[in-house]
Design a protein around this motif. Structure first.
Motif, mmCIF file in Angstrom:
data_model
loop_
_atom_site.group_PDB
_atom_site.id
_atom_site.type_symbol
_atom_site.label_atom_id
_atom_site.label_comp_id
_atom_site.label_asym_id
_atom_site.label_seq_id
_atom_site.Cartn_x
_atom_site.Cartn_y
_atom_site.Cartn_z
ATOM 1 N N GLY A 80 14.419 -17.178 -13.443
ATOM 2 C CA GLY A 80 13.767 -18.419 -13.836
ATOM 3 C C GLY A 80 13.350 -19.310 -12.680
ATOM 4 N N GLU A 81 13.747 -18.939 -11.462
ATOM 5 C CA GLU A 81 13.351 -19.724 -10.295
ATOM 6 C C GLU A 81 12.186 -19.037 -9.608
ATOM 7 N N CYS A 82 11.377 -19.835 -8.882
ATOM 8 C CA CYS A 82 10.300 -19.267 -8.092
ATOM 9 C C CYS A 82 10.651 -19.371 -6.614
ATOM 10 N N LEU A 83 10.769 -18.220 -5.961
ATOM 11 C CA LEU A 83 10.978 -18.194 -4.520
ATOM 12 C C LEU A 83 9.637 -17.822 -3.899
ATOM 13 N N SER A 84 9.250 -18.497 -2.824
ATOM 14 C CA SER A 84 7.959 -18.159 -2.234
ATOM 15 C C SER A 84 7.940 -18.382 -0.733
ATOM 16 N N GLY A 85 6.963 -17.765 -0.094
ATOM 17 C CA GLY A 85 6.801 -17.922 1.347
ATOM 18 C C GLY A 85 5.365 -17.617 1.751
ATOM 19 N N ARG A 86 4.940 -18.256 2.837
ATOM 20 C CA ARG A 86 3.597 -18.047 3.382
ATOM 21 C C ARG A 86 3.622 -16.816 4.270
ATOM 22 N N ILE A 87 2.690 -15.911 4.016
ATOM 23 C CA ILE A 87 2.629 -14.672 4.793
ATOM 24 C C ILE A 87 2.097 -14.948 6.201
ATOM 25 N N VAL A 88 2.902 -14.615 7.222
ATOM 26 C CA VAL A 88 2.500 -14.902 8.603
ATOM 27 C C VAL A 88 2.446 -13.662 9.502
ATOM 28 N N GLU A 89 2.873 -12.512 8.975
ATOM 29 C CA GLU A 89 2.839 -11.291 9.784
ATOM 30 C C GLU A 89 2.721 -10.071 8.877
ATOM 31 N N VAL A 90 1.760 -9.200 9.189
ATOM 32 C CA VAL A 90 1.552 -7.985 8.394
ATOM 33 C C VAL A 90 1.152 -6.824 9.314
ATOM 34 N N GLU A 91 1.260 -5.602 8.778
ATOM 35 C CA GLU A 91 0.778 -4.421 9.495
ATOM 36 C C GLU A 91 0.057 -3.502 8.523
ATOM 37 N N ALA A 92 -1.001 -2.845 9.013
ATOM 38 C CA ALA A 92 -1.777 -1.921 8.178
ATOM 39 C C ALA A 92 -1.360 -0.479 8.450
ATOM 40 N N TYR A 93 -1.256 0.314 7.384
ATOM 41 C CA TYR A 93 -0.977 1.754 7.487
ATOM 42 C C TYR A 93 -2.049 2.459 6.666
ATOM 43 N N ILE A 94 -2.848 3.298 7.344
ATOM 44 C CA ILE A 94 -4.088 3.761 6.737
ATOM 45 C C ILE A 94 -4.268 5.267 6.751
ATOM 46 N N GLY A 95 -4.130 5.903 5.603
ATOM 47 C CA GLY A 95 -4.466 7.320 5.460
ATOM 48 C C GLY A 95 -3.436 8.295 6.028
ATOM 49 N N GLU A 96 -3.630 9.570 5.734
ATOM 50 C CA GLU A 96 -2.695 10.604 6.191
ATOM 51 C C GLU A 96 -2.834 10.880 7.683
ATOM 52 N N ALA A 97 -3.977 10.511 8.267
ATOM 53 C CA ALA A 97 -4.190 10.763 9.694
ATOM 54 C C ALA A 97 -3.439 9.763 10.562
ATOM 55 N N ASP A 98 -2.977 8.675 9.971
ATOM 56 C CA ASP A 98 -2.214 7.650 10.682
ATOM 57 C C ASP A 98 -0.800 8.180 10.904
ATOM 58 N N GLN A 99 -0.490 8.562 12.144
ATOM 59 C CA GLN A 99 0.797 9.200 12.441
ATOM 60 C C GLN A 99 1.994 8.261 12.302
ATOM 61 N N ALA A 100 1.723 6.974 12.092
ATOM 62 C CA ALA A 100 2.832 6.027 11.895
ATOM 63 C C ALA A 100 3.097 5.797 10.412
ATOM 64 N N SER A 101 2.229 6.324 9.567
ATOM 65 C CA SER A 101 2.356 6.091 8.127
ATOM 66 C C SER A 101 3.257 7.114 7.448
ATOM 67 N N HIS A 102 3.948 6.679 6.416
ATOM 68 C CA HIS A 102 4.765 7.605 5.641
ATOM 69 C C HIS A 102 3.897 8.672 4.976
ATOM 70 N N ALA A 103 2.612 8.407 4.863
ATOM 71 C CA ALA A 103 1.706 9.360 4.227
ATOM 72 C C ALA A 103 1.269 10.461 5.187
ATOM 73 N N ARG A 104 1.734 10.432 6.436
ATOM 74 C CA ARG A 104 1.339 11.456 7.420
ATOM 75 C C ARG A 104 1.796 12.843 6.981
ATOM 76 N N VAL A 105 2.837 12.938 6.135
ATOM 77 C CA VAL A 105 3.334 14.234 5.692
ATOM 78 C C VAL A 105 2.726 14.649 4.361
ATOM 79 N N GLY A 106 1.757 13.867 3.894
ATOM 80 C CA GLY A 106 1.178 14.162 2.597
ATOM 81 C C GLY A 106 1.940 13.466 1.488
ATOM 82 N N ARG A 107 1.479 13.686 0.271
ATOM 83 C CA ARG A 107 2.074 12.994 -0.864
ATOM 84 C C ARG A 107 3.455 13.536 -1.202
ATOM 85 N N THR A 108 4.428 12.642 -1.356
ATOM 86 C CA THR A 108 5.786 13.018 -1.745
ATOM 87 C C THR A 108 6.253 12.035 -2.810
ATOM 88 N N ALA A 109 7.441 12.290 -3.354
ATOM 89 C CA ALA A 109 7.978 11.387 -4.370
ATOM 90 C C ALA A 109 8.161 9.989 -3.791
#
Length: 208
Positions: free
Chosen positions: A31-60
């Motif tokens: 019943g309470e609202c917790l919130s925060g202003r987003i000040v830091e993010v990172e992008a992970y893009i596609g299977e070719a991105d070796q830092a992404s969890h998707a680099r190994v293809g689709r998994t559970a």
DNA sequence: GGATCGATCGGCT
DNA sequence: GCCGATCGATCCG
């Protein structure tokens, strides 16, 4: 403020990442609202991105990244902390934005209750910290951020000008030269709630 | 203030 | 078996 629509997320990931800065992440909890202003993010893009969890293809585990935009991808890291990602681009293409830090807005005392008696700057200044503060865990993996009566969403907030934004290499990634060198981390330059104090930073963000 | 290290789990090789 | 898109405590200078 209003909930960001699915079209917001259905765009190139670098555009979404940059555009998420200044927006407000909201969590409804007991019943309470917790919130925060987003000040830091990172992008992970596609299977070719070796830092992404998707680099190994689709998994559970990473299935949510392959799903439709506007959903959450939440995973457990080091057996200890959760990390929150916002899924981007088209259904079927694995991409997401990792939310790395917030500036606490509403519900700060509830956050302190979950995080311990710490200064505001230590409550949500890291991907694991903000998940603990907002009680975000594996149950949110795949959750729809654009649902009518959801428990987690992002509101529009105040957009930021390029002068207030910096970009640099992503934190903690191993991967190849490309993965380590690409400036896919975006921060609000003068925020006191970043996951790392000193900003790295190269030139202007350059979505392609 | 920077470097190092342990915690502790699930998913993939 | 191995190892991580982390955090916080501890040790050293």
């Amino acid at each position: 403020m209003s909930n960001l629509p699915r079209e917001f997320y259905a765009r190139p990931t670098l555009t979404v990442a940059r555009d998420l800065l200044g927006r407000v992440l909201v969590r409804r909890l007991d019943g309470e609202c917790l919130s925060g202003r987003i000040v830091e993010v990172e992008a992970y893009i596609g299977e070719a991105d070796q830092a992404s969890h998707a680099r190994v293809g689709r998994t559970a585990r990473n299935a949510a990244m392959y799903g439709p935009p506007g959903h959450a991808y939440v995973y457990l890291i080091y057996g200890v902390h959760y990390c929150l990602n916002l899924v981007t681009e088209d259904d079927g293409f694995p991409a997401a934005v990792l939310v790395r830090a917030l500036e606490p807005l509403a519900g700060v005392e509830w956050m302190r209750g979950r995080r311990g008696d710490r200064p505001d700057t230590a409550l949500t200044s890291g991907p694991g910290k903000l998940c603990q503060a907002l009680a975000i865990d594996r149950r949110f993996d795949g959750a729809d951020l654009c649902a009518a009566e959801g428990l987690l969403w992002v509101e529009d907030g105040l957009p930021l000008g390029d002068a207030e934004v910096s970009s640099g290499p992503r934190i903690g990634v191993r991967g190849d030269e490309q993965a380590r060198g690409v400036p896919w981390r975006f921060v609000v330059r003068d925020s006191r709630c970043l996951s790392r104090g000193a900003v790295p930073i190269m030139a202007e963000p350059r979505p392609h």
